[in-house]
Design a protein around this motif. Structure first.
Motif, PDB file in Angstrom:
ATOM      1  N   PRO A   1       0.811  -1.226   0.000  1.00 55.27           N
ATOM      2  CA  PRO A   1       0.000   0.000   0.000  1.00 55.27           C
ATOM      3  C   PRO A   1       0.845   1.279   0.000  1.00 55.27           C
ATOM      4  N   SER A   2       1.880   1.313   0.833  1.00 55.63           N
ATOM      5  CA  SER A   2       2.747   2.497   0.873  1.00 55.63           C
ATOM      6  C   SER A   2       3.546   2.631  -0.414  1.00 55.63           C
ATOM      7  N   LEU A   3       4.010   1.504  -0.943  1.00 49.53           N
ATOM      8  CA  LEU A   3       4.792   1.542  -2.182  1.00 49.53           C
ATOM      9  C   LEU A   3       3.959   2.070  -3.341  1.00 49.53           C
ATOM     10  N   VAL A   4       2.726   1.596  -3.438  1.00 49.60           N
ATOM     11  CA  VAL A   4       1.846   2.055  -4.516  1.00 49.60           C
ATOM     12  C   VAL A   4       1.584   3.545  -4.387  1.00 49.60           C
ATOM     13  N   PHE A   5       1.362   4.016  -3.170  1.00 48.01           N
ATOM     14  CA  PHE A   5       1.137   5.442  -2.969  1.00 48.01           C
ATOM     15  C   PHE A   5       2.339   6.259  -3.446  1.00 48.01           C
ATOM     16  N   VAL A   6       3.524   5.865  -3.054  1.00 48.11           N
ATOM     17  CA  VAL A   6       4.731   6.618  -3.413  1.00 48.11           C
ATOM     18  C   VAL A   6       4.950   6.609  -4.925  1.00 48.11           C
ATOM     19  N   VAL A   7       4.803   5.442  -5.539  1.00 50.10           N
ATOM     20  CA  VAL A   7       5.055   5.330  -6.979  1.00 50.10           C
ATOM     21  C   VAL A   7       4.049   6.158  -7.772  1.00 50.10           C
TER      22      VAL A   7
ATOM     23  N   LEU B   1      -5.862   9.697  -6.647  1.00 50.76           N
ATOM     24  CA  LEU B   1      -5.517   8.432  -7.288  1.00 50.76           C
ATOM     25  C   LEU B   1      -4.530   7.641  -6.433  1.00 50.76           C
ATOM     26  N   SER B   2      -3.520   8.309  -5.918  1.00 45.62           N
ATOM     27  CA  SER B   2      -2.493   7.641  -5.104  1.00 45.62           C
ATOM     28  C   SER B   2      -3.105   7.017  -3.851  1.00 45.62           C
ATOM     29  N   LEU B   3      -3.897   7.799  -3.147  1.00 46.98           N
ATOM     30  CA  LEU B   3      -4.501   7.303  -1.913  1.00 46.98           C
ATOM     31  C   LEU B   3      -5.587   6.271  -2.191  1.00 46.98           C
ATOM     32  N   GLY B   4      -6.338   6.461  -3.272  1.00 41.93           N
ATOM     33  CA  GLY B   4      -7.396   5.504  -3.615  1.00 41.93           C
ATOM     34  C   GLY B   4      -6.831   4.120  -3.903  1.00 41.93           C
ATOM     35  N   LEU B   5      -5.741   4.070  -4.662  1.00 47.76           N
ATOM     36  CA  LEU B   5      -5.127   2.787  -4.968  1.00 47.76           C
ATOM     37  C   LEU B   5      -4.518   2.157  -3.720  1.00 47.76           C
ATOM     38  N   SER B   6      -3.928   2.982  -2.869  1.00 48.19           N
ATOM     39  CA  SER B   6      -3.311   2.473  -1.637  1.00 48.19           C
ATOM     40  C   SER B   6      -4.352   1.867  -0.709  1.00 48.19           C
ATOM     41  N   VAL B   7      -5.435   2.605  -0.472  1.00 48.08           N
ATOM     42  CA  VAL B   7      -6.505   2.096   0.402  1.00 48.08           C
ATOM     43  C   VAL B   7      -7.197   0.897  -0.244  1.00 48.08           C
ATOM     44  N   GLY B   8      -7.395   0.949  -1.541  1.00 46.36           N
ATOM     45  CA  GLY B   8      -8.031  -0.164  -2.234  1.00 46.36           C
ATOM     46  C   GLY B   8      -7.220  -1.446  -2.113  1.00 46.36           C
ATOM     47  N   LEU B   9      -5.908  -1.327  -2.203  1.00 47.20           N
ATOM     48  CA  LEU B   9      -5.040  -2.497  -2.069  1.00 47.20           C
ATOM     49  C   LEU B   9      -5.120  -3.078  -0.655  1.00 47.20           C
ATOM     50  N   ALA B  10      -5.131  -2.198   0.340  1.00 49.14           N
ATOM     51  CA  ALA B  10      -5.264  -2.665   1.726  1.00 49.14           C
ATOM     52  C   ALA B  10      -6.610  -3.358   1.930  1.00 49.14           C
ATOM     53  N   ALA B  11      -7.648  -2.847   1.288  1.00 47.91           N
ATOM     54  CA  ALA B  11      -8.972  -3.473   1.399  1.00 47.91           C
ATOM     55  C   ALA B  11      -8.978  -4.850   0.749  1.00 47.91           C
ATOM     56  N   ILE B  12      -8.285  -4.997  -0.377  1.00 46.29           N
ATOM     57  CA  ILE B  12      -8.209  -6.296  -1.055  1.00 46.29           C
ATOM     58  C   ILE B  12      -7.527  -7.327  -0.158  1.00 46.29           C
ATOM     59  N   PHE B  13      -6.441  -6.924   0.508  1.00 48.65           N
ATOM     60  CA  PHE B  13      -5.735  -7.834   1.415  1.00 48.65           C
ATOM     61  C   PHE B  13      -6.669  -8.297   2.548  1.00 48.65           C
ATOM     62  N   THR B  14      -7.466  -7.375   3.038  1.00 51.78           N
ATOM     63  CA  THR B  14      -8.392  -7.722   4.124  1.00 51.78           C
ATOM     64  C   THR B  14      -9.456  -8.697   3.638  1.00 51.78           C
ATOM     65  N   ILE B  15      -9.992  -8.461   2.450  1.00 51.47           N
ATOM     66  CA  ILE B  15     -11.012  -9.345   1.883  1.00 51.47           C
ATOM     67  C   ILE B  15     -10.442 -10.748   1.659  1.00 51.47           C
ATOM     68  N   ILE B  16      -9.191 -10.813   1.184  1.00 50.63           N
ATOM     69  CA  ILE B  16      -8.558 -12.114   0.943  1.00 50.63           C
ATOM     70  C   ILE B  16      -8.417 -12.886   2.250  1.00 50.63           C
ATOM     71  N   ARG B  17      -8.013 -12.190   3.307  1.00 57.38           N
ATOM     72  CA  ARG B  17      -7.880 -12.862   4.606  1.00 57.38           C
ATOM     73  C   ARG B  17      -9.238 -13.370   5.110  1.00 57.38           C
TER      74      ARG B  17
END
Length: 253
Positions: free
Chosen positions: A69-75, A92-108
């Motif tokens: 999530p942090s890497l995607v935000f920075v890039v 866009l940066s924050l949306g992708l970062s939060v979205g990625l964290a949400a995906i990880f939570t859903i997978i768990r």
């Protein structure tokens, strides 16, 4: 000669002496020890150091959840940076970062894995993103991390200085010796320096990253946050594990 009367099998609770409850140090030690167990850090375990460090980082899944999530935000922020506006595409940066964290939570949740780490990461990522969007400044995405480092660093430092090392409290619970380690000069010394080492880690992070925050250099700040994250955390976990194992050698069966 008659036998002395035996106590009743079910004594009257009103007649029983009051039992003192657990002390604050015991409660804190139990909480810290429980967290260490959940992270795979059990000094009584004979696992090799590398395996222990890997478990403490959460394996590949834990590393990805911590870094991506942090890497995607920075890039994304860096790629979309507009020199004229002196800002990147924050939404866009924050949306992708939060979205990625949400995906990880859903997978768990979908795989019925312990979701606490992913949920914690999601809440932290979303909270930091909300603050950055509210202020309109990309560097504010890292503010919550500063407070976390300051809180942890202060806790470790104070615990060492007052002779109640957080490391010692956790290990005392794990090794079923409570706070008896405080009567052993060697253990007190080792636990003191381990707590100081952890406090120093959090202090160094703040010392390096805060100037970049005030300078508004989001790319450098985000990059150093990643570099000073797991790459510094893992070696210190290994040092802590080896030091504790030296104090409590595994008993041979």
């Amino acid at each position: 000669m008659t036998d002395a009367p035996r106590p009743s099998a079910d004594p009257d609770p009103d007649d029983a002496p009051d039992q003192p409850g657990p002390s604050a140090s015991e409660l804190l030690g139990a909480a810290l020890g429980g967290a260490a167990l959940r992270a795979g850090l059990d000094p009584a375990d004979g696992a090799p150091t590398g395996h222990v460090v890997w478990r403490a980082m959460g394996g590949w899944r834990g590393i990805l959840e911590s870094v991506l999530p942090s890497l995607v935000f920075v890039v994304v922020f860096t790629v979309t940076y507009d020199p004229t506006a002196q800002a990147g595409n924050l939404w866009l940066s924050l949306g992708l970062s939060v979205g990625l964290a949400a995906i990880f939570t859903i997978i768990r949740l979908a795989t019925k894995s312990p979701p606490s780490a992913a949920i914690g990461g999601l809440l932290a990522t979303a909270g930091a993103a909300a603050l950055a969007l509210w202020t309109g400044r990309g560097q504010d995405n890292f503010v919550l991390g500063f407070f976390t480092n300051a809180a942890y660093g202060t806790a470790f430092l104070v615990s060492a200085l007052i002779g109640w090392s957080l490391i010692g409290l956790a290990v005392g619970f794990l090794m079923s010796e409570g706070t008896r380690w405080r009567a052993d000069k060697r253990k007190r010394r080792v636990f003191f320096w381990l707590a100081i080492a952890w406090a120093a880690l959090f202090a160094v992070r703040l010392a390096v990253q805060l100037p970049l925050y005030f300078a508004g250099d989001v790319t450098a700040l985000g990059t150093l946050k990643l570099i000073m994250g797991l790459p510094l955390f893992a070696p210190l976990v290994a040092v802590t594990w080896l030091a504790v194992r030296a104090l409590y050698p595994p008993t041979r069966k």
